[in-house]
Scaffold this active site. Structure first.
Site, PDB file in Angstrom:
ATOM      1  N   LYS A 125       1.000  -1.202   0.005  1.00 33.85           N
ATOM      2  CA  LYS A 125      -0.086  -0.101  -0.146  1.00 33.85           C
ATOM      3  C   LYS A 125       0.809   1.217  -0.129  1.00 33.85           C
ATOM      4  O   LYS A 125       0.745   2.371  -0.855  1.00 33.85           O
ATOM      5  CB  LYS A 125      -0.890   0.077   1.248  1.00 33.85           C
ATOM      6  CG  LYS A 125      -1.690   1.285   1.400  1.00 33.85           C
ATOM      7  CD  LYS A 125      -2.320   1.332   2.775  1.00 33.85           C
ATOM      8  CE  LYS A 125      -1.427   1.553   3.899  1.00 33.85           C
ATOM      9  NZ  LYS A 125      -1.428   2.693   4.452  1.00 33.85           N
ATOM     10  N   ASN A 126       1.979   1.223   0.794  1.00 29.15           N
ATOM     11  CA  ASN A 126       2.570   2.428   0.730  1.00 29.15           C
ATOM     12  C   ASN A 126       3.635   2.735  -0.175  1.00 29.15           C
ATOM     13  O   ASN A 126       4.677   3.889   0.001  1.00 29.15           O
ATOM     14  CB  ASN A 126       3.419   2.475   2.199  1.00 29.15           C
ATOM     15  CG  ASN A 126       2.284   2.793   3.336  1.00 29.15           C
ATOM     16  OD1 ASN A 126       1.195   2.990   3.278  1.00 29.15           O
ATOM     17  ND2 ASN A 126       2.722   2.466   4.662  1.00 29.15           N
ATOM     18  N   CYS A 159      -4.703  12.360  12.546  1.00 32.90           N
ATOM     19  CA  CYS A 159      -5.388  10.860  12.631  1.00 32.90           C
ATOM     20  C   CYS A 159      -5.192  10.247  13.908  1.00 32.90           C
ATOM     21  O   CYS A 159      -4.868  10.745  14.807  1.00 32.90           O
ATOM     22  CB  CYS A 159      -5.142   9.936  11.404  1.00 32.90           C
ATOM     23  SG  CYS A 159      -3.376   9.192  11.783  1.00 32.90           S
ATOM     24  N   ARG A 210       0.253  14.198  13.105  1.00 32.94           N
ATOM     25  CA  ARG A 210       0.786  13.910  11.439  1.00 32.94           C
ATOM     26  C   ARG A 210       1.083  15.393  10.708  1.00 32.94           C
ATOM     27  O   ARG A 210       0.258  15.589   9.819  1.00 32.94           O
ATOM     28  CB  ARG A 210      -0.226  13.140  10.774  1.00 32.94           C
ATOM     29  CG  ARG A 210      -0.850  12.114  11.422  1.00 32.94           C
ATOM     30  CD  ARG A 210       0.236  11.006  11.725  1.00 32.94           C
ATOM     31  NE  ARG A 210       0.717  10.119  10.363  1.00 32.94           N
ATOM     32  CZ  ARG A 210       0.299   9.361   9.976  1.00 32.94           C
ATOM     33  NH1 ARG A 210      -0.851   8.906  10.290  1.00 32.94           N
ATOM     34  NH2 ARG A 210       0.851   8.776   8.750  1.00 32.94           N
ATOM     35  N   LEU A 217       7.195  19.996   7.331  1.00 37.46           N
ATOM     36  CA  LEU A 217       8.457  19.473   6.474  1.00 37.46           C
ATOM     37  C   LEU A 217       8.334  19.522   5.065  1.00 37.46           C
ATOM     38  O   LEU A 217       8.972  19.971   4.083  1.00 37.46           O
ATOM     39  CB  LEU A 217       8.994  18.403   6.924  1.00 37.46           C
ATOM     40  CG  LEU A 217       9.339  18.235   8.444  1.00 37.46           C
ATOM     41  CD1 LEU A 217      10.136  16.881   8.899  1.00 37.46           C
ATOM     42  CD2 LEU A 217      10.339  19.420   8.810  1.00 37.46           C
ATOM     43  N   ASP A 277       4.830   0.613  11.985  1.00 39.00           N
ATOM     44  CA  ASP A 277       3.708  -0.257  11.491  1.00 39.00           C
ATOM     45  C   ASP A 277       3.739  -1.618  11.904  1.00 39.00           C
ATOM     46  O   ASP A 277       2.635  -2.173  11.501  1.00 39.00           O
ATOM     47  CB  ASP A 277       3.749   0.083   9.899  1.00 39.00           C
ATOM     48  CG  ASP A 277       3.602   1.234   9.607  1.00 39.00           C
ATOM     49  OD1 ASP A 277       3.957   1.599   8.194  1.00 39.00           O
ATOM     50  OD2 ASP A 277       3.279   2.193  10.358  1.00 39.00           O
ATOM     51  N   ARG A 333      -8.423  -0.681   4.952  1.00 34.99           N
ATOM     52  CA  ARG A 333      -7.453   0.352   4.227  1.00 34.99           C
ATOM     53  C   ARG A 333      -6.211   0.094   3.792  1.00 34.99           C
ATOM     54  O   ARG A 333      -5.795   0.609   2.826  1.00 34.99           O
ATOM     55  CB  ARG A 333      -7.474   1.700   5.392  1.00 34.99           C
ATOM     56  CG  ARG A 333      -8.570   2.355   5.667  1.00 34.99           C
ATOM     57  CD  ARG A 333      -8.034   3.583   6.460  1.00 34.99           C
ATOM     58  NE  ARG A 333      -7.311   4.476   5.923  1.00 34.99           N
ATOM     59  CZ  ARG A 333      -6.661   5.378   6.121  1.00 34.99           C
ATOM     60  NH1 ARG A 333      -7.051   5.731   7.433  1.00 34.99           N
ATOM     61  NH2 ARG A 333      -5.767   6.113   5.559  1.00 34.99           N
TER      62      ARG A 333
HETATM   63  C1  EPZ Z   1       4.249   6.883   6.364  1.00 31.79           C
HETATM   64  O1  EPZ Z   1       3.602   7.882   6.810  1.00 31.79           O
HETATM   65  C2  EPZ Z   1       3.415   5.731   6.045  1.00 31.79           C
HETATM   66  N1  EPZ Z   1       2.172   5.999   5.444  1.00 31.79           N
HETATM   67  C3  EPZ Z   1       2.922   5.341   7.540  1.00 31.79           C
HETATM   68  O2  EPZ Z   1       2.253   4.014   7.545  1.00 31.79           O
HETATM   69  C4  EPZ Z   1       4.109   4.984   8.505  1.00 31.79           C
HETATM   70  O3  EPZ Z   1       3.809   4.811   9.646  1.00 31.79           O
HETATM   71  C5  EPZ Z   1       5.119   6.257   8.724  1.00 31.79           C
HETATM   72  O4  EPZ Z   1       5.331   6.533   7.165  1.00 31.79           O
HETATM   73  C6  EPZ Z   1       6.290   6.028   9.507  1.00 31.79           C
HETATM   74  O5  EPZ Z   1       7.104   4.799   8.777  1.00 31.79           O
HETATM   75  C7  EPZ Z   1       2.456   6.108   4.148  1.00 31.79           C
HETATM   76  O6  EPZ Z   1       3.521   5.754   3.542  1.00 31.79           O
HETATM   77  C8  EPZ Z   1       1.205   6.323   3.421  1.00 31.79           C
HETATM   78  P1  EPZ Z   1       6.594  10.585   8.371  1.00 31.79           P
HETATM   79  P2  EPZ Z   1       4.137   9.371   6.787  1.00 31.79           P
HETATM   80  O7  EPZ Z   1       6.033  11.591   7.464  1.00 31.79           O
HETATM   81  O8  EPZ Z   1       4.946   9.809   5.826  1.00 31.79           O
HETATM   82  C9  EPZ Z   1       6.836  13.552  11.862  1.00 31.79           C
HETATM   83  C10 EPZ Z   1       0.449   2.686   7.825  1.00 31.79           C
HETATM   84  O9  EPZ Z   1       0.049   2.066   8.883  1.00 31.79           O
HETATM   85  N2  EPZ Z   1       6.516  14.656  10.851  1.00 31.79           N
HETATM   86  O10 EPZ Z   1       7.380   9.491   8.192  1.00 31.79           O
HETATM   87  O11 EPZ Z   1       2.971  10.236   7.219  1.00 31.79           O
HETATM   88  C11 EPZ Z   1       5.668  12.661  12.096  1.00 31.79           C
HETATM   89  O12 EPZ Z   1       4.691  13.430  12.952  1.00 31.79           O
HETATM   90  C12 EPZ Z   1       0.901   4.241   7.690  1.00 31.79           C
HETATM   91  O13 EPZ Z   1       0.563   2.067   6.786  1.00 31.79           O
HETATM   92  C13 EPZ Z   1       6.766  15.950  11.016  1.00 31.79           C
HETATM   93  O14 EPZ Z   1       6.970  16.359  12.222  1.00 31.79           O
HETATM   94  O15 EPZ Z   1       4.992   9.480   8.252  1.00 31.79           O
HETATM   95  C14 EPZ Z   1       6.313  11.533  12.494  1.00 31.79           C
HETATM   96  O16 EPZ Z   1       6.534  11.734  13.851  1.00 31.79           O
HETATM   97  C15 EPZ Z   1       0.576   4.717   9.355  1.00 31.79           C
HETATM   98  N3  EPZ Z   1       6.475  16.719  10.076  1.00 31.79           N
HETATM   99  C16 EPZ Z   1       7.288  11.169  12.054  1.00 31.79           C
HETATM  100  O17 EPZ Z   1       7.735  12.732  11.274  1.00 31.79           O
HETATM  101  C17 EPZ Z   1       6.230  16.452   8.651  1.00 31.79           C
HETATM  102  O18 EPZ Z   1       6.112  17.218   7.800  1.00 31.79           O
HETATM  103  C18 EPZ Z   1       7.370  10.563  10.638  1.00 31.79           C
HETATM  104  O19 EPZ Z   1       6.153  10.577  10.081  1.00 31.79           O
HETATM  105  C19 EPZ Z   1       6.234  15.225   8.421  1.00 31.79           C
HETATM  106  C20 EPZ Z   1       6.324  14.223   9.610  1.00 31.79           C
END
Ligand code: EPZ
Length: 420
Positions: free
Chosen positions: A22-23, A116, A121, A125, A307, A399
């Site tokens: 999915k990701n 969420c 989320r 960045l 995850d 999902r």
């Molecule tokens: C991706 O989410 C995945 N989703 C998530 O999978 C996964 O848990 C996550 O990466 C971490 O591996 C998809 O790929 C669609 P991040 P993402 O931006 O990209 C902080 C599932 O179960 N952050 O890597 O949204 C954030 O708060 C889902 O399949 C900022 O502070 O995660 C978090 O603490 C759930 N500012 C950390 O970085 C930003 O602009 C990692 O978030 C972006 C992120």
């Protein structure tokens, strides 16, 4: 609404075929926005999030066609640049269209994805990096309004935190930018690697694929002939089914899986007493008869994935001893704990750390799914709980898991999908 009725099982046995990730699929679907030609996407999983993003692209004017073994996406007639709240609210990964639409059209409006269940989320960045590339970003009435009338310009981006979709968004924006973009502290997840590989196969010069420093030479606005690709296997789906084998002490074989994407997960399962037979595309688990406790800290790839945290927490309830699980990425990713406690698990939460005392007898009851991975953790608990477990709100599960109850049913689980 559907719910799952699950019985405990003596053991499972057989083969489970892993679906596409999915990701990985989500950024690759967004990537079609940059294509000068129809794109052929193979091995997309049949899950709600994929349908949602394809619907969003169709709303923008793309033509998505479902064939026997692939989906084709034609964005040549894409004309809309606004991703509306009604869709974005159902799937925050819609933010992945921001970079591509802005890079291609010079303007884009995307509803703020909002938080969420598992956390705030933020996307600060993503936005900061696009501003560095020359975009003007404003937040108006819950929408991100981004403009770059002269196109985006490559520059040096340093991410304060590793962000998976943030890296994907900027890689795609950089592919159409003028000049060269370097992304430092880039995400190295296999899903980001495949996005870079597809771009590279389509003629974009990218260095450092798979490392924390990516350099992308942009086309200065010229669309890209995106080559056909097949989505990589879903490492989280695979890890979830390995946990199903471990918790029911069953030998099951996963096929169409990529073992090298599961290093940290396999290592932790080995620490808990399991062993494996591994070939290029299969993994067979030989389960521990006595599950050992474990210490886990979730971190970015290639370390242990957040995850898989919920699934291992359920597994830890069946270990003989005390396990410690620390969640470092998301601020609220322990909502499965209260449901597991209702089933009899002995778990203590202290901030971002869960202490799990095993082995505890779990009792079947009515439980509620709260987010995607928590849902699968409850299914794992139901497989070993005494009696019957009804798992409600499984739209969360749908999902990200392709036919989970069918796949587990094929190896002996007793799970029915019923209507509330
Ligand atoms: C991706 O989410 C995945 N989703 C998530 O999978 C996964 O848990 C996550 O990466 C971490 O591996 C998809 O790929 C669609 P991040 P993402 O931006 O990209 C902080 C599932 O179960 N952050 O890597 O949204 C954030 O708060 C889902 O399949 C900022 O502070 O995660 C978090 O603490 C759930 N500012 C950390 O970085 C930003 O602009 C990692 O978030 C972006 C992120």
């Amino acid at each position: 609404m559907d719910y799952l009725k699950a019985q405990s099982v003596k053991s499972l046995n057989g083969i489970i075929k892993i679906s596409g990730a999915k990701n990985a699929s989500l950024p690759l679907i967004a990537l079609t926005i940059l294509s000068s030609e129809i794109v052929s996407l193979k091995n997309l999983p049949n899950v709600a999030d994929i349908k949602t993003l394809l619907k969003l692209l169709s709303n923008l004017g793309a033509i998505c066609k479902f064939h026997e073994d692939r989906v084709t996406v034609d964005t040549r007639s894409l004309h809309e640049t606004k991703a509306t709240y009604d869709i974005v609210k159902t799937m925050r990964a819609s933010i992945l269209v921001l970079g591509p639409i802005l890079a291609r059209f010079g303007h884009c409006e995307v509803s703020l994805p909002g938080g969420c269940a598992i956390g705030q989320r933020p996307i600060n960045l993503h936005l900061k990096a696009l501003e560095q590339m020359g975009a003007k970003i404003a937040i108006k009435a819950g929408y991100i309004e981004a403009t770059a009338p002269d196109g985006l310009t490559g520059c040096n981006i340093i991410f304060d935190k590793i962000t998976v979709t943030g890296t994907a968004n900027i890689v795609m924006a950089a592919a159409l930018a003028k000049g060269e973009t370097t992304i430092t502290n880039a995400a190295r997840e296999p899903e980001v690697v495949q996005l870079c590989e597809v771009l590279s196969a389509s003629g974009i010069e990218i260095e450092g694929i798979g490392t924390a420093i990516l350099t992308i030479k942009g086309t200065a606005g010229k669309l890209i002939a995106i080559k056909e690709f097949s989505v990589i296997p879903d490492r989280i789906e695979a890890g979830t089914y390995l946990c199903a084998g471990a918790i029911t002490k069953s030998q099951i074989t996963l096929t169409s899986v990529e073992p090298k994407h599961l290093g940290a997960v396999l290592a932790k399962l080995e620490e808990m007493g399991n062993s494996f037979t591994i070939t290029d595309y299969t993994i067979t688990i030989h389960p521990a008869q006595e599950i050992k406790p474990v210490k886990i800290v979730t971190q970015e790839y290639p370390a242990f994935p957040t995850d898989m945290q919920a699934q291992f927490l359920t597994l830890a309830t069946q270990a003989n001893g005390v396990s410690i699980i620390e969640e470092r990425l998301f601020e609220n990713r322990f909502m499965h704990v209260s449901e597991l406690q209702r089933m009899g698990a002995d778990i203590t939460l202290n901030g971002h750390t869960a202490t799990v005392c095993g082995k505890t007898k779990l009792c079947g009851t009515d439980v509620m799914a709260t987010d995607l991975r928590a849902s699968s953790a409850l299914v794992l608990a139901a497989l070993v709980a005494n009696g019957e477990t009804n798992i409600h709100r499984i739209y969360h599960l749908d999902r990200g898991y392709d036919s989970l109850e069918k796949k587990l049913g094929n190896v002996g689980a007793k799970i029915q999908r019923l209507k509330e």
